[in-house]
Scaffold this motif. Structure first.
Motif, PDB file in Angstrom:
ATOM      1  N   GLY A  38       0.814  -1.216   0.000  1.00 52.43           N
ATOM      2  CA  GLY A  38       0.000   0.000   0.000  1.00 52.43           C
ATOM      3  C   GLY A  38       0.843   1.259   0.000  1.00 52.43           C
ATOM      4  N   GLY A  39       1.954   1.227   0.709  1.00 50.95           N
ATOM      5  CA  GLY A  39       2.812   2.406   0.778  1.00 50.95           C
ATOM      6  C   GLY A  39       3.454   2.749  -0.549  1.00 50.95           C
ATOM      7  N   MET A  40       3.890   1.731  -1.287  1.00 52.28           N
ATOM      8  CA  MET A  40       4.493   1.989  -2.593  1.00 52.28           C
ATOM      9  C   MET A  40       3.451   2.548  -3.576  1.00 52.28           C
ATOM     10  SD  MET A  40       7.648   1.322  -2.095  1.00 52.28           S
ATOM     11  CE  MET A  40       8.282   1.520  -3.763  1.00 52.28           C
ATOM     12  N   LEU A  41       2.234   2.008  -3.542  1.00 51.69           N
ATOM     13  CA  LEU A  41       1.179   2.514  -4.434  1.00 51.69           C
ATOM     14  C   LEU A  41       0.796   3.943  -4.074  1.00 51.69           C
ATOM     15  CD1 LEU A  41      -1.066  -0.689  -4.670  1.00 51.69           C
ATOM     16  CD2 LEU A  41       0.507   0.201  -6.406  1.00 51.69           C
ATOM     17  N   LEU A  42       0.747   4.259  -2.769  1.00 51.67           N
ATOM     18  CA  LEU A  42       0.425   5.625  -2.354  1.00 51.67           C
ATOM     19  C   LEU A  42       1.523   6.606  -2.779  1.00 51.67           C
ATOM     20  CD1 LEU A  42      -1.434   7.581  -0.893  1.00 51.67           C
ATOM     21  CD2 LEU A  42      -0.305   6.949   1.267  1.00 51.67           C
ATOM     22  N   GLN A  43       2.773   6.191  -2.682  1.00 47.74           N
ATOM     23  CA  GLN A  43       3.862   7.046  -3.147  1.00 47.74           C
ATOM     24  C   GLN A  43       3.740   7.338  -4.650  1.00 47.74           C
ATOM     25  OE1 GLN A  43       7.971   6.054  -1.851  1.00 47.74           O
ATOM     26  NE2 GLN A  43       6.985   4.630  -0.446  1.00 47.74           N
ATOM     27  N   GLY A  44       3.400   6.320  -5.432  1.00 45.16           N
ATOM     28  CA  GLY A  44       3.230   6.532  -6.855  1.00 45.16           C
ATOM     29  C   GLY A  44       2.145   7.559  -7.151  1.00 45.16           C
ATOM     30  N   ALA A  45       1.021   7.474  -6.428  1.00 44.24           N
ATOM     31  CA  ALA A  45      -0.063   8.436  -6.621  1.00 44.24           C
ATOM     32  C   ALA A  45       0.370   9.840  -6.204  1.00 44.24           C
ATOM     33  CB  ALA A  45      -1.290   7.998  -5.819  1.00 44.24           C
ATOM     34  N   ALA A  46       1.127   9.951  -5.122  1.00 43.06           N
ATOM     35  CA  ALA A  46       1.586  11.255  -4.645  1.00 43.06           C
ATOM     36  C   ALA A  46       2.528  11.919  -5.648  1.00 43.06           C
ATOM     37  CB  ALA A  46       2.276  11.098  -3.293  1.00 43.06           C
ATOM     38  N   LEU A  47       3.421  11.129  -6.231  1.00 39.36           N
ATOM     39  CA  LEU A  47       4.337  11.675  -7.231  1.00 39.36           C
ATOM     40  C   LEU A  47       3.579  12.147  -8.473  1.00 39.36           C
ATOM     41  CD1 LEU A  47       7.197   9.057  -6.867  1.00 39.36           C
ATOM     42  CD2 LEU A  47       7.398  11.496  -6.374  1.00 39.36           C
ATOM     43  N   ALA A  48       2.540  11.413  -8.845  1.00 39.90           N
ATOM     44  CA  ALA A  48       1.712  11.856  -9.971  1.00 39.90           C
ATOM     45  C   ALA A  48       1.055  13.195  -9.672  1.00 39.90           C
ATOM     46  CB  ALA A  48       0.652  10.797 -10.288  1.00 39.90           C
ATOM     47  N   LEU A  49       0.654  13.412  -8.414  1.00 44.63           N
ATOM     48  CA  LEU A  49       0.050  14.678  -8.025  1.00 44.63           C
ATOM     49  C   LEU A  49       1.073  15.816  -8.073  1.00 44.63           C
ATOM     50  CD1 LEU A  49      -2.524  16.075  -7.067  1.00 44.63           C
ATOM     51  CD2 LEU A  49      -1.895  15.464  -4.711  1.00 44.63           C
ATOM     52  N   VAL A  50       2.317  15.525  -7.687  1.00 44.44           N
ATOM     53  CA  VAL A  50       3.374  16.533  -7.814  1.00 44.44           C
ATOM     54  C   VAL A  50       3.558  16.934  -9.274  1.00 44.44           C
ATOM     55  CG1 VAL A  50       5.871  16.961  -7.579  1.00 44.44           C
ATOM     56  CG2 VAL A  50       4.629  15.838  -5.722  1.00 44.44           C
ATOM     57  N   ALA A  51       3.597  15.936 -10.152  1.00 45.65           N
ATOM     58  CA  ALA A  51       3.797  16.210 -11.570  1.00 45.65           C
ATOM     59  C   ALA A  51       2.650  17.024 -12.162  1.00 45.65           C
ATOM     60  CB  ALA A  51       3.946  14.895 -12.342  1.00 45.65           C
ATOM     61  N   ALA A  52       1.438  16.790 -11.674  1.00 44.57           N
ATOM     62  CA  ALA A  52       0.270  17.482 -12.212  1.00 44.57           C
ATOM     63  C   ALA A  52       0.041  18.847 -11.579  1.00 44.57           C
ATOM     64  CB  ALA A  52      -0.978  16.618 -12.022  1.00 44.57           C
ATOM     65  N   GLY A  53       0.577  19.083 -10.365  1.00 40.46           N
ATOM     66  CA  GLY A  53       0.286  20.300  -9.621  1.00 40.46           C
ATOM     67  C   GLY A  53       1.085  21.507 -10.076  1.00 40.46           C
ATOM     68  N   ASP A  54       0.615  22.700  -9.647  1.00 40.01           N
ATOM     69  CA  ASP A  54       1.355  23.924  -9.959  1.00 40.01           C
ATOM     70  C   ASP A  54       1.165  25.007  -8.903  1.00 40.01           C
ATOM     71  OD1 ASP A  54      -1.253  24.607 -10.438  1.00 40.01           O
ATOM     72  OD2 ASP A  54      -0.965  25.170 -12.533  1.00 40.01           O
ATOM     73  N   THR A  55       0.628  24.645  -7.732  1.00 42.79           N
ATOM     74  CA  THR A  55       0.456  25.612  -6.654  1.00 42.79           C
ATOM     75  C   THR A  55       1.002  25.054  -5.348  1.00 42.79           C
ATOM     76  OG1 THR A  55      -1.729  24.792  -5.984  1.00 42.79           O
ATOM     77  CG2 THR A  55      -1.665  26.463  -7.738  1.00 42.79           C
ATOM     78  N   PHE A  56       1.269  25.955  -4.406  1.00 43.79           N
ATOM     79  CA  PHE A  56       1.794  25.541  -3.098  1.00 43.79           C
ATOM     80  C   PHE A  56       0.841  24.571  -2.404  1.00 43.79           C
ATOM     81  CE2 PHE A  56       2.012  26.075   1.517  1.00 43.79           C
ATOM     82  CZ  PHE A  56       3.366  25.821   1.762  1.00 43.79           C
ATOM     83  N   GLY A  57      -0.459  24.832  -2.453  1.00 49.01           N
ATOM     84  CA  GLY A  57      -1.428  23.987  -1.764  1.00 49.01           C
ATOM     85  C   GLY A  57      -1.461  22.570  -2.308  1.00 49.01           C
ATOM     86  N   VAL A  58      -1.467  22.441  -3.636  1.00 47.36           N
ATOM     87  CA  VAL A  58      -1.472  21.104  -4.238  1.00 47.36           C
ATOM     88  C   VAL A  58      -0.190  20.365  -3.912  1.00 47.36           C
ATOM     89  CG1 VAL A  58      -1.456  19.854  -6.438  1.00 47.36           C
ATOM     90  CG2 VAL A  58      -3.043  21.751  -6.094  1.00 47.36           C
ATOM     91  N   TRP A  59       0.928  21.048  -4.002  1.00 51.19           N
ATOM     92  CA  TRP A  59       2.204  20.408  -3.700  1.00 51.19           C
ATOM     93  C   TRP A  59       2.313  20.030  -2.223  1.00 51.19           C
ATOM     94  CZ3 TRP A  59       4.908  24.387  -7.311  1.00 51.19           C
ATOM     95  CH2 TRP A  59       4.956  23.859  -8.602  1.00 51.19           C
ATOM     96  N   ALA A  60       1.754  20.859  -1.351  1.00 48.20           N
ATOM     97  CA  ALA A  60       1.765  20.519   0.074  1.00 48.20           C
ATOM     98  C   ALA A  60       0.984  19.228   0.318  1.00 48.20           C
ATOM     99  CB  ALA A  60       1.176  21.663   0.897  1.00 48.20           C
ATOM    100  N   ALA A  61      -0.190  19.104  -0.315  1.00 50.76           N
ATOM    101  CA  ALA A  61      -0.970  17.870  -0.176  1.00 50.76           C
ATOM    102  C   ALA A  61      -0.206  16.682  -0.743  1.00 50.76           C
ATOM    103  CB  ALA A  61      -2.311  18.031  -0.887  1.00 50.76           C
ATOM    104  N   ALA A  62       0.473  16.897  -1.875  1.00 56.48           N
ATOM    105  CA  ALA A  62       1.210  15.803  -2.513  1.00 56.48           C
ATOM    106  C   ALA A  62       2.363  15.321  -1.640  1.00 56.48           C
ATOM    107  CB  ALA A  62       1.728  16.247  -3.880  1.00 56.48           C
ATOM    108  N   VAL A  63       3.128  16.242  -1.043  1.00 54.44           N
ATOM    109  CA  VAL A  63       4.273  15.803  -0.239  1.00 54.44           C
ATOM    110  C   VAL A  63       3.813  15.169   1.069  1.00 54.44           C
ATOM    111  CG1 VAL A  63       5.882  17.424  -1.305  1.00 54.44           C
ATOM    112  CG2 VAL A  63       4.680  18.096   0.787  1.00 54.44           C
ATOM    113  N   VAL A  64       2.632  15.576   1.572  1.00 61.48           N
ATOM    114  CA  VAL A  64       2.068  14.892   2.751  1.00 61.48           C
ATOM    115  C   VAL A  64       1.748  13.440   2.397  1.00 61.48           C
ATOM    116  CG1 VAL A  64       0.033  14.760   4.241  1.00 61.48           C
ATOM    117  CG2 VAL A  64       1.211  16.945   3.940  1.00 61.48           C
TER     118      VAL A  64
END
Length: 428
Positions: free
Chosen positions: A310-336
């Motif tokens: 589960g942890g590896m799959l969640l990391q993959g989803a988080a990295l996808a959110l980093v790649a798609a994001g462009d604001t501080f708020g989205v990136w903060a959620a992604a790194v969490v």
């Protein structure tokens, strides 16, 4: 949490060894602080002080660090078996003393590379040894909790130091003030390791004397006396759980190398201030560190495999959110989310290695696992740099996101449950 077994005054268990265990947690926090001094400042220093515009060139410091640390992890396990744990720990701190001074005075990027070779040696010897010593002390029942506490201390210190250095850099500049923290960490680590830490190799021998086979017979072929070559091949390729853990650890640190080297550059390119970049650089290891206080202990009750997959799959989803994001708020959620996924994986992988490896060769197996895991820093930095130079920053993040998700699926297919109390049906 303690074992009733005692030999020569030694006992296994967290409660029986609480003072030394707590001291080793503090020492590992200092080890993490040595790494944290670079997380915010060094990628920015590459661009602003040394004018490195190519991503591959700028990430050479992570390649040097990761390759050196990976090799040192392997050597550390063998040295710990041969000479004892404490001497290896002390030597690691001695090697780390010059690192912050080199970063302060570096007149060229080559000096920064040299500092990171020394940092890799320092981290490989000290972090590997504190892991091995804690596994020695607690025995088999609370391995997940022990690794959660160890890794939490290290990565909370990474987070706190990344945040502090970001603040210092914003207020005073990129050098020298942020690296004064590293000088203090190295001096304290050396002092505590020399004067207060005690040898734990006897605890491993105690556990080996009372070691019992797994009820399902799965580990019967893993004899107490294995050669270094056999330990390497079993941990790396042949034994399903050990090899699955090794590849997952490598991919985990591959994406951490990406986060360390390219996230600050990506965030700066979007116009974020140094202070906000420091917050994002700290938020990821902070969630990672705090989460391990929970996930390591829970894996002692529910098993290792679900947390790793589960942890590896969640990391993959988080990295996808980093790649798609462009604001501080989205990136903060992604790194969490990235920190949460890493917290699910990091202590649990180490605990799984401890479950499978025999106490006689466990230190060497931990060293092999950490060789592969921290080799991910070098592979990740190099691959991310090449991809970013060729296709752009976001493309590099998308590729690593896909690799991370694929690693989680491989764990699901190859790894069996390693915790003996879970597989035998005994309550945690």
């Amino acid at each position: 949490m303690s074992s009733s077994e005692a030999t020569g005054g030694l006992r296994l268990g967290l409660r029986a060894n609480l003072a030394q265990f707590t001291l080793l947690v503090a020492v590992n926090a200092l080890v993490g602080g040595m790494l944290g001094q670079e997380r915010t400042v060094l990628p920015l220093l590459a661009d602003r002080a040394f004018g490195l515009t190519a991503y591959t060139a700028a990430l050479t410091f992570i390649v040097a660090f990761g390759a050196t640390k990976a090799a040192t992890n392997y050597i550390a396990g063998t040295l710990c078996d041969r000479f004892g744990r404490k001497p290896v720990l002390v030597v690691g701190w001695l090697i780390g003393l010059p690192v912050p001074l080199l970063l302060i005075w570096a007149p060229s990027w080559g000096w920064v590379i040299a500092a990171n070779v020394l940092l890799g040696l320092n981290q490989g010897l000290t972090w590997s040894t504190t892991v091995i010593m804690k596994i020695d002390l607690v025995g088999p029942r609370r391995r997940g909790l022990a690794m959660g506490l160890n890794e939490a201390a290290g990565y909370l210190a990474v987070a706190a130091t990344a945040l502090a250095t970001g603040y210092l850099a914003a207020r005073y500049g990129l050098r020298p003030e942020p690296f004064y923290l590293g000088i203090a960490f190295a001096a304290l680590g050396l002092g505590l390791s020399t004067l207060a830490v005690r040898e734990t190799r006897g605890h491993a021998r105690l556990e080996a004397a009372s070691h019992t086979a797994r009820p399902d017979g799965r580990h019967d072929h893993l004899h107490a006396e294995l050669s270094n070559r056999k330990v390497f091949t079993q941990t790396s390729f042949h034994e399903p759980a050990l090899s699955a853990a090794s590849q997952a650890g490598m991919v985990n640190n591959l994406n951490d190398g990406l986060a360390w080297g390219l996230f600050p550059v990506l965030f700066a390119a979007a116009g974020l201030s140094v202070a906000r970049i420091g917050v994002l650089a700290a938020l990821y290891p902070a969630v990672w560190g705090l989460g391990q206080l929970v996930t390591g202990a829970l894996s002692d009750r529910t098993g290792r495999k679900p947390w790793i997959t589960g942890g590896m799959l969640l990391q993959g989803a988080a990295l996808a959110l980093v790649a798609a994001g462009d604001t501080f708020g989205v990136w903060a959620a992604a790194v969490v989310l990235l920190g949460a996924g890493t917290a699910m994986v990091y202590p649990t992988l180490l605990a799984a290695i401890g479950d499978v490896a025999h106490p006689v060769w466990r230190a060497r197996s931990v060293g092999v696992y950490r060789l592969w895991r921290d080799g991910g820093f070098a592979v990740g930095a190099l691959a991310a740099g090449l991809l970013a130079d060729a296709f752009g920053l976001r493309a590099a993040v998308w590729v690593v996101a896909a690799l991370t998700a694929a690693s989680g699926l491989l764990v699901a297919a190859r790894m069996y449950e390693t915790h003996p109390r879970v597989t035998s049906g005994t309550p945690g």
